[in-house]
Design a protein around this motif. Structure first.
Motif, PDB file in Angstrom:
ATOM      1  N   UNK A 144       0.367  -1.330  -0.094  1.00  0.00           N
ATOM      2  CA  UNK A 144      -0.163   0.312  -0.190  1.00  0.00           C
ATOM      3  C   UNK A 144       0.739   1.417   0.293  1.00  0.00           C
ATOM      4  N   UNK A 145       1.989   0.740   0.346  1.00  0.00           N
ATOM      5  CA  UNK A 145       2.468   2.371  -0.270  1.00  0.00           C
ATOM      6  C   UNK A 145       2.914   3.607  -1.597  1.00  0.00           C
ATOM      7  N   UNK A 146       2.305   2.823  -2.446  1.00  0.00           N
ATOM      8  CA  UNK A 146       2.755   3.591  -3.880  1.00  0.00           C
ATOM      9  C   UNK A 146       1.757   4.237  -4.217  1.00  0.00           C
ATOM     10  N   UNK A 147       1.430   5.592  -4.257  1.00  0.00           N
ATOM     11  CA  UNK A 147       0.782   6.818  -4.145  1.00  0.00           C
ATOM     12  C   UNK A 147      -0.637   6.463  -5.854  1.00  0.00           C
ATOM     13  N   UNK A 148      -1.141   6.495  -5.910  1.00  0.00           N
ATOM     14  CA  UNK A 148      -2.547   6.753  -6.832  1.00  0.00           C
ATOM     15  C   UNK A 148      -4.209   8.011  -6.116  1.00  0.00           C
ATOM     16  N   UNK A 149      -4.070   8.114  -7.590  1.00  0.00           N
ATOM     17  CA  UNK A 149      -4.776   9.342  -7.328  1.00  0.00           C
ATOM     18  C   UNK A 149      -6.317   8.785  -6.583  1.00  0.00           C
ATOM     19  N   UNK A 150      -6.533   9.131  -5.963  1.00  0.00           N
ATOM     20  CA  UNK A 150      -8.268   8.850  -4.745  1.00  0.00           C
ATOM     21  C   UNK A 150      -8.903   9.776  -5.239  1.00  0.00           C
ATOM     22  N   UNK A 151      -8.740  11.317  -4.894  1.00  0.00           N
ATOM     23  CA  UNK A 151      -9.302  11.998  -5.897  1.00  0.00           C
ATOM     24  C   UNK A 151      -9.008  14.026  -6.232  1.00  0.00           C
ATOM     25  N   UNK A 152      -9.789  14.347  -6.347  1.00  0.00           N
ATOM     26  CA  UNK A 152      -8.640  15.906  -6.746  1.00  0.00           C
ATOM     27  C   UNK A 152      -9.948  17.067  -6.862  1.00  0.00           C
ATOM     28  N   UNK A 153      -9.650  18.026  -6.572  1.00  0.00           N
ATOM     29  CA  UNK A 153     -10.480  19.124  -6.720  1.00  0.00           C
ATOM     30  C   UNK A 153      -9.565  20.255  -7.026  1.00  0.00           C
ATOM     31  N   UNK A 154     -10.204  20.793  -8.105  1.00  0.00           N
ATOM     32  CA  UNK A 154     -10.248  22.733  -8.357  1.00  0.00           C
ATOM     33  C   UNK A 154     -10.686  23.765  -8.243  1.00  0.00           C
ATOM     34  N   UNK A 155     -10.072  24.813  -8.043  1.00  0.00           N
ATOM     35  CA  UNK A 155     -10.712  25.849  -7.556  1.00  0.00           C
ATOM     36  C   UNK A 155      -9.921  26.548  -8.176  1.00  0.00           C
ATOM     37  N   UNK A 156     -10.980  27.775  -8.152  1.00  0.00           N
ATOM     38  CA  UNK A 156     -10.576  29.470  -8.910  1.00  0.00           C
ATOM     39  C   UNK A 156      -9.583  30.666  -7.657  1.00  0.00           C
ATOM     40  N   UNK A 157      -9.024  31.160  -8.250  1.00  0.00           N
ATOM     41  CA  UNK A 157      -8.788  32.433  -7.525  1.00  0.00           C
ATOM     42  C   UNK A 157      -9.269  33.039  -6.328  1.00  0.00           C
ATOM     43  N   UNK A 164     -14.316  19.346  -9.416  1.00  0.00           N
ATOM     44  CA  UNK A 164     -13.921  17.877  -8.284  1.00  0.00           C
ATOM     45  C   UNK A 164     -14.059  16.619  -8.744  1.00  0.00           C
ATOM     46  N   UNK A 165     -13.336  15.249  -8.127  1.00  0.00           N
ATOM     47  CA  UNK A 165     -14.378  14.505  -8.475  1.00  0.00           C
ATOM     48  C   UNK A 165     -13.255  13.109  -7.719  1.00  0.00           C
ATOM     49  N   UNK A 166     -13.923  11.858  -7.108  1.00  0.00           N
ATOM     50  CA  UNK A 166     -13.491  11.282  -6.686  1.00  0.00           C
ATOM     51  C   UNK A 166     -12.620   9.960  -7.646  1.00  0.00           C
ATOM     52  N   UNK A 167     -11.846   9.365  -8.097  1.00  0.00           N
ATOM     53  CA  UNK A 167     -11.005   9.113  -8.735  1.00  0.00           C
ATOM     54  C   UNK A 167     -10.583   7.661  -8.707  1.00  0.00           C
ATOM     55  N   UNK A 168     -10.899   6.400 -10.059  1.00  0.00           N
ATOM     56  CA  UNK A 168     -10.623   5.504 -10.309  1.00  0.00           C
ATOM     57  C   UNK A 168      -9.372   5.691 -10.332  1.00  0.00           C
ATOM     58  N   UNK A 169      -8.089   4.310  -9.116  1.00  0.00           N
ATOM     59  CA  UNK A 169      -7.078   4.203  -9.442  1.00  0.00           C
ATOM     60  C   UNK A 169      -6.769   3.628 -11.169  1.00  0.00           C
ATOM     61  N   UNK A 170      -5.762   3.194 -11.830  1.00  0.00           N
ATOM     62  CA  UNK A 170      -5.540   2.212 -12.714  1.00  0.00           C
ATOM     63  C   UNK A 170      -5.585   0.684 -12.643  1.00  0.00           C
ATOM     64  N   UNK A 171      -5.034   0.978 -10.778  1.00  0.00           N
ATOM     65  CA  UNK A 171      -4.874  -0.266 -10.443  1.00  0.00           C
ATOM     66  C   UNK A 171      -5.428  -1.119  -8.981  1.00  0.00           C
ATOM     67  N   UNK A 172      -5.855  -1.846  -8.629  1.00  0.00           N
ATOM     68  CA  UNK A 172      -6.441  -2.085  -6.944  1.00  0.00           C
ATOM     69  C   UNK A 172      -5.731  -1.394  -6.017  1.00  0.00           C
TER      70      UNK A 172
END
Length: 354
Positions: A144-157, A164-172
């Motif tokens: 479980x030490x490899x990093x994969x994006x599970x959630x991302x957020x973008x905001x304006x100034x 905003x989204x939860x993200x399905x990683x390409x691996x288990x």
């Protein structure tokens, strides 16, 4: 008489920026050639000493061995967040109340609502030119030490959520890291695939421009703010030109005196005056912190220069080592040497004129 002459010579060989003293003028010239002193460095408003970072300036003012005169004035009229010194104690009190940015992110997040449908939303800010991005990582691999994006957020100034989204990683996923990410298996069950998120963010950042055509000024591509963006963009598989990235982990004035990165948690507490990442971490909170840091750095008022960077072609021969140029430089005063010296990093105040 000899002592007086030595004192005068030492003063002539003293750097007008950092106040280092040299035995010979040629040594001062070499120092200026490699130090890249400029108007964009943090400067003590009491003694006018240039510091390489705000951390160095903080040590100069309130560190273990501060300059006593500067410390005494700073203790009465100095802002511990932006490190400026005000004209009076009353002005200092009013300034610091405004300078310390309150948190209030929980209520703001509740009012905005998370956009789990992962649509790019410009409702709050039409065609924003500056955005902040942050990710929260889940773990993959056998331990479980490899990093994969599970959630991302973008905001304006203006700190409005654009994406905003939860993200399905390409691996288990083998470690959801729930204690810090707050991500559970059910969040990722119907989440967007990484490839789809990558495409949405890439298209939004480029704003209609091909990656290879993006330039620092005059284009449509957006300035991207964040902390440790190399890692976040790599996990999102997004490519973006460095000239459009403003990373608080790599910006020299916000780094340690050892030139290592400070954590976002520390930067927020030291320069904005509130705490983040105290429990379950929200990427929106990180976005807001990096955007506020960026806006604070961008708002600094420095003297305008036509060619502000040492790397600009017009500045490449300023401290040339040719004998004729060396002789010219050695005849200059320390103040004249400082006046022609230029920065080796892009100061974010320059974005105000972009």
């Amino acid at each position: 008489m000899v002592n007086r002459m030595e004192s005068s010579e030492t003063l002539r060989n003293k750097c007008a920026a950092c106040f280092k003293q040299f035995n010979r003028m040629e040594h001062l010239v070499e120092h200026m050639r490699t130090s890249f002193h400029s108007v964009h460095e943090p400067i003590c408003t009491v003694c006018k000493k240039h510091c390489r970072s705000f951390e160095s300036l903080r040590e100069h003012l309130i560190g273990p061995l501060p300059k006593l005169e500067c410390k005494n004035i700073f203790n009465v009229r100095g802002c511990r967040f932006c490190l400026t010194i005000l004209d009076s104690p009353n002005a200092h009190r009013i300034h610091q109340e405004r300078c310390q940015l309150s948190n209030g992110l929980t209520a703001r997040l509740a009012n905005l609502g998370l956009r789990d449908n992962a649509t790019v939303d410009n409702t709050y800010s039409r065609n924003p030119q500056i955005v902040a991005l942050a990710c929260k990582m889940v773990g993959g691999g056998t331990d479980g030490s490899l990093d994969y994006c599970g959630r991302v957020c973008v905001i304006d100034e203006h700190e409005n959520i654009i994406f905003h989204a939860y993200v399905t990683p390409p691996v288990q996923v083998t470690n959801y890291r729930y204690e810090t990410t707050g991500i559970r298996p059910e969040h990722l069950r119907d989440a967007l695939p990484l490839r789809q998120v990558q495409r949405k963010i890439q298209d939004f950042l480029c704003n209609g421009e091909p990656n290879w055509r993006i330039r620092a000024r005059g284009g449509n591509a957006r300035i991207l703010v964040g902390h440790g963006l190399d890692h976040d963009l790599d996990r999102l598989q997004v490519e973006y030109p460095p000239i459009m990235i403003r990373d608080t982990a790599k910006y020299p004035p916000l780094m340690k005196t050892s030139k290592l990165s400070n954590s976002l948690k520390y930067l927020t507490q030291a320069y904005l005056g509130y705490d983040i990442q105290t429990g379950v971490q929200d990427p929106y909170e990180d976005c807001v912190a990096t955007m506020r840091l960026y806006m604070r750095m961008k708002s600094q008022v420095h003297r305008r220069e036509e060619y502000p960077l040492a790397s600009d072609p017009q500045n490449r021969n300023i401290f040339a080592t040719a004998p004729w140029r060396q002789n010219e430089l050695e005849r200059m005063s320390p103040e004249e040497l400082l006046a022609i010296s230029r920065s080796d990093y892009y100061c974010w105040c320059l974005d105000r004129s972009a």
